[in-house]
Scaffold this active site. Structure first.
Site, mmCIF file in Angstrom:
data_model
loop_
_atom_site.group_PDB
_atom_site.id
_atom_site.type_symbol
_atom_site.label_atom_id
_atom_site.label_comp_id
_atom_site.label_asym_id
_atom_site.label_seq_id
_atom_site.Cartn_x
_atom_site.Cartn_y
_atom_site.Cartn_z
ATOM 1 C CE LYS A 1 -3.983 -2.370 1.878
ATOM 2 N NZ LYS A 1 -5.036 -2.476 2.911
ATOM 3 C CD GLU B 1 -5.503 -12.604 2.213
ATOM 4 O OE1 GLU B 1 -4.593 -11.961 1.640
ATOM 5 O OE2 GLU B 1 -6.709 -12.310 2.127
#
Lengths: 279, 279, 279, 279, 279, 279
Positions: free
Chosen positions: F132, F194
């Site tokens: 990010k 994940e």
């Protein structure tokens, strides 16, 4: 004007002129041969572009000594020396045309500009350039105008507002256009409106503009416009004004005259290289 | 001339003219407003640079229709239309100056070139350009010369051999210089020698050169040089030749004349935009 | 070959090899640790690409000393030293692979070229390269061919004319094609025609070409072609010629032989780094 | 592999091959002439690089139709068609060499890789590439290795740790070097140590490495190393391994073999263009 | 804001995020798998940066459909949809982070700006940004400020004059500095002077400036300054003003407030991707 | 972190801030005027970005002396000096904002990172960043995270595998997805999956992954996950974790915590310039 930009200009020039190598010099000039040359004005001119010498030769050799004998903006008579170079003959030859192309181009613009400025030196009027420049070279051509004593108008569509008839028509009138813009742009933005008729002026004076551009008006119209505006805002004359008209336009009392020919039609001036004995 | 290059030229022009945005148009012209305009020659000229229209407007909008009414190399009288554009007014305005700057610059060079070519149309002589161009724009300026009917000389120091006095001096004579080079370069390389005295020519004719450049000679000297060379190799006249001297030089019988002014001093020609009713 | 180009080649290599950092060395080698290494040929070779050493290490550290012990074009036997480096171990390690990759690649081409040149050293024939190079690296690969004693053919489609069967067909015959081109290109352009049959040659000899490329002919055909042409124009043999055929082709009397394998299939040669005691 | 990258590769190739224009084709081929050609393998090969066709021709013309008849990674026998092109003859000719240069280069690497992979198809061993690539082309050469069935080793010094003797010496021992690194790098980093002696291995097995690179070991040493390591960590053999040694090395039981020759010495394969009747 | 710029921003983002490929998606997602997702605000925000969606996905695939459900500058509540995407799942995944990074960054700035603007919506005061931006991203961050309802101050050192104490000291006083500059810059230049004491103001009012920047003054000083200046020139308050001080500063009567935190400290807002059933 | 990169960052910053020139300083500050200034922390911070000082001023002048008084990663209290500069006042002023913008941005990220690291200094847990970041600045923002004591997660989609629910769904299950990938990627690739539910974990432990990312789990779920995984593979907690939650998450026993806010929402820290007497 930052140093790295002259380097980039030099690089562009060298890339297209030298390309994969100056084969003639590489095949004939020994690496150890040194020489010197003097760059001379072949006609009276205003010098512009001398930093290109350092930039060009820095890319070609660590051993070329550049001595600039004038400085950008200075007058040089015919046969006067502009700069002297000393170093490896091979590098001197390889960079000569690239360096001269920049200096004769920019000095040409500076010289034409200075001629316009000189015509009106006793009047409170600025000589402005326009956006009529070559693609990729606007910063350089505007630098040459400054060097010749001229003043830069806006650099592009991004750094000042110039409202023309299409914009006015789209907004339904001058006041509406100006009002809309004033409330949406930064305080640092200059807002100018282009008009070609006298009757458009009064509305502008109350609309809150910073300047008025009088486009393609006769001398008589310019005089009347100046009288109407009466120093309330900045006044600029524009529109195909030729070198022999600059003085007359200035005498109408406008604050500035913008001249496309400074950049789009200034011929190169002649600067040549005189070689001295090589060693 | 490849398509992607016009795109790059358009990008350079738009980057410096539009930058972070055409703020005047963005603030006043609604996105849906459409209009049309016609680009017209304001003086007689040879058109050059029309592909820039597609290139400029492709980057600004998917909706601008470009109709080129002439083609590069064609003559256009005063007031004749060069191209017509239709689409969003905002995009039309934003790209107008960038497109016109390219077309008036290149058409200027093509027009001056065509004037030189026309003067000698009945003689077997080529009109050549030189390396006296602006940095980063040589390919474009040489394209304009071709468009005007001229012929390109070498593109740079890398694609042909031109032996000048410095090279000859460094090699100890003309024959030595030519011989050294002939044995070390590709068969595709043209080898030319620049001379400024008649007595230098005979040695050249046996040295194996492809061409001789006669620099700064009088008309009488040129005539004698042509006689001596007698079509054995290519002969080119060069050196500050002015527009009014082209015919006379051609009549000496040289094969080609190189003219620096084609690129370094051609003024822009005038092309303007006439707006039609917007919708 | 200009200095800034080696810098650019070094930058490309370092960008893709080092990227965001040589993490292994950064984490293990103290900044003050200095050392030295010698680059040695691990097999006999013609050295090419040594300027990359200065270019690579200039970008990594101000403190690396580069001593080139050979020069581009020189023969180096197995185990002979090519260059010696001294400076911070971290920088030495970080740049090693980038520098070696350039030198082993270019020396590979130079070595293969020299082997071809050596085969025909007693004959008046040039060894030429082709356009069969990797994208973005043509200038370098052609530099290596020159370094190995070869001669460069044209650099691309822009700097010489090579008329092939498609062009001839489109123009309706060889004479028409040559004539059309001769009148429209610069005098500096070499005009060559590719043929694969003997009966195409006589027409060419009167058409005004500069050279003839004999494509994929047998030795017998080559000999006959050389006899027909009889030194009137330049003659080049081409078409999949292998290393073991070079001598035989040369003996047919052609002026030049172009070999694609010089650039498209030369294996890298082996150059290794011997580390000396670190301090 | 992203689409825009093939475009960039095409642009590099076209810039250096076409430059200011494919003058031969521009002067001889009419704009309306259309034709078609088939690209055929001239020898058995693994196809690689077909996306370059779309990328090259998209930049030259909107009218070239590209039909790829194979796909990257597929085997193609001699004389089998790889792709077919249809469109303006001028564009087809201008882009042909650029496209073929990419495909013969990458297919060459893919073919050599596939030959190595095929030798060990029945063994649980990976064929790896190295960092021995040409500057600016690593991503492409590694793509070709993947296309040939090989596996990429690290892309550069930034994306994996490979501890060599210099690093170990600087840290005062293997355990110290590994420990220092383990605590300072991301969990996504693979940590490998290069050794050239068997006695270095036991310390590594407790130091927490992910892999061991066995450099320049004999077959017997490799077998012993595999036995000592006993699947505790990844084992790779490296160091000048030739094509004829790949099978033998694989049989020692190593997990992977890295081969410099895949990228640094794969010759181009032959792919040619067969023209069909033009219209 | 031009279309090509979003493409460049997308390219930067994709180059660093995708690099040589999104390996996870390439290895697991079949090329034919299609899906759709909705981008939703996870908190209330002002949307900014939606054109990046088209720009990112245009580079990844011809088949991604982008439907922007809001427009830049619009308020979006928590859980409201900002845009919907449909197309190949592989491309959707590969571009997701790059697109979201741009939108969450720019929307963050727009949101913080709008909060400042909303606090003073009933007052005749402009909210300005500063030059406190990240290198290479100023145009974007200033676009976000405009999107949030703020006004851009100058874009850099080149497009407006801001005279600070160093400049005044070097010129020997305020009047001298202003006078010197006024006579040498274009009429389109805004000339502002920064002061931090009330006693500096009277001299400025006669010196001919366009604006006065009051730096780091107390509320009481600001009120007095506004009274002294009395609408003769533009007045701007500046200097570490925090979000909770904006209203109070505005109430002093200044014309504008410049806030560094709009760009240098706005946190990203949260926008997430909700996947819908894949097909 | 390579030296040339700081130069590029400096160039980006200078290009957009200085553009065609710092007109205020050029018009008011004499070229010979020299001065000095000290850059001071205005709040406690971790210094990051000091190499930008050399890079910025090297491009502006040969005469600026830069003395860095701290080093990247060091703590600096309020009012402590970070660096001292001496040289021409004009250059000092022109580069000040560009240099400070880099240092306040990167030091902001380093400071926020160090605060997170300090919270968990006694626990065996790594503080990781995410993807990010802002477009074009990821390498810099990740450098700042390292400088603050954090650890970099993967740099992009190309240098590690992270299998998310879309990938699992497309492959028909976790084991299938992992198995497919393991056999097709390099041994240097870290393979992480994940998950957001505890019941997904057991299958993973036998599938051969290197790490498990626990997304958006409660503290209780994290604790259970750690227990189930029991050090068999690397465990990472992720998903909107706020600064005040870092300690609690760390105490669940995970190996690492990834925090988006380190890069996407760290406010700039305040560093100012104190001018000393000019000469």
């Amino acid at each position: 004007m930052q140093k790295w930009s002259w380097d980039q200009l030099a690089q562009w020039g060298l890339e297209e002129d030298v390309g994969s190598g100056d084969i003639t010099s590489e095949l004939t000039i020994g690496e150890s041969l040194r020489g010197s040359l003097v760059l001379k004005a072949r006609e009276p001119l205003i010098v512009c572009g001398t930093p290109i010498l350092e930039a060009v030769y820095r890319q070609l050799s660590d051993e070329v000594g550049v001595t600039v004998l004038t400085e950008d903006g200075q007058f040089c008579g015919a046969d006067e020396a502009v700069a002297a170079l000393e170093g490896p003959v091979r590098a001197l030859l390889t960079g000569e045309r690239t360096a001269l192309n920049v200096m004769t181009w920019l000095s040409g613009i500076a010289t034409v500009t200075q001629q316009a400025v000189a015509q009106v030196a006793d009047l409170p009027v600025a000589i402005l350039d326009t956006r009529k420049t070559r693609p990729g070279q606007r910063l350089w051509e505007k630098y040459a105008v400054r060097t010749g004593g001229g003043t830069n108008h806006r650099f592009g569509l991004y750094d000042a507002i110039l409202i023309k008839d299409n914009h006015i028509a789209a907004m339904g009138g001058i006041s509406a256009a100006v009002s809309c813009i004033r409330h949406r742009v930064s305080h640092v933005m200059f807002v100018e409106v282009e008009v070609d008729r006298l009757d458009q002026i009064p509305e502008l004076l109350t609309a809150g503009v910073d300047g008025i551009l009088l486009d393609n008006m006769s001398m008589e119209e310019l005089r009347q416009a100046v009288a109407i505006i009466d120093h309330q805002v900045f006044v600029e004359a524009s529109g195909g004004i030729r070198p022999d008209q600059v003085r007359t336009v200035a005498e109408t009392g406008v604050d500035a005259i913008s001249l496309g020919y400074l950049t789009h039609s200034a011929p190169h001036v002649d600067i040549g290289a005189d070689w001295e004995a090589t060693l």
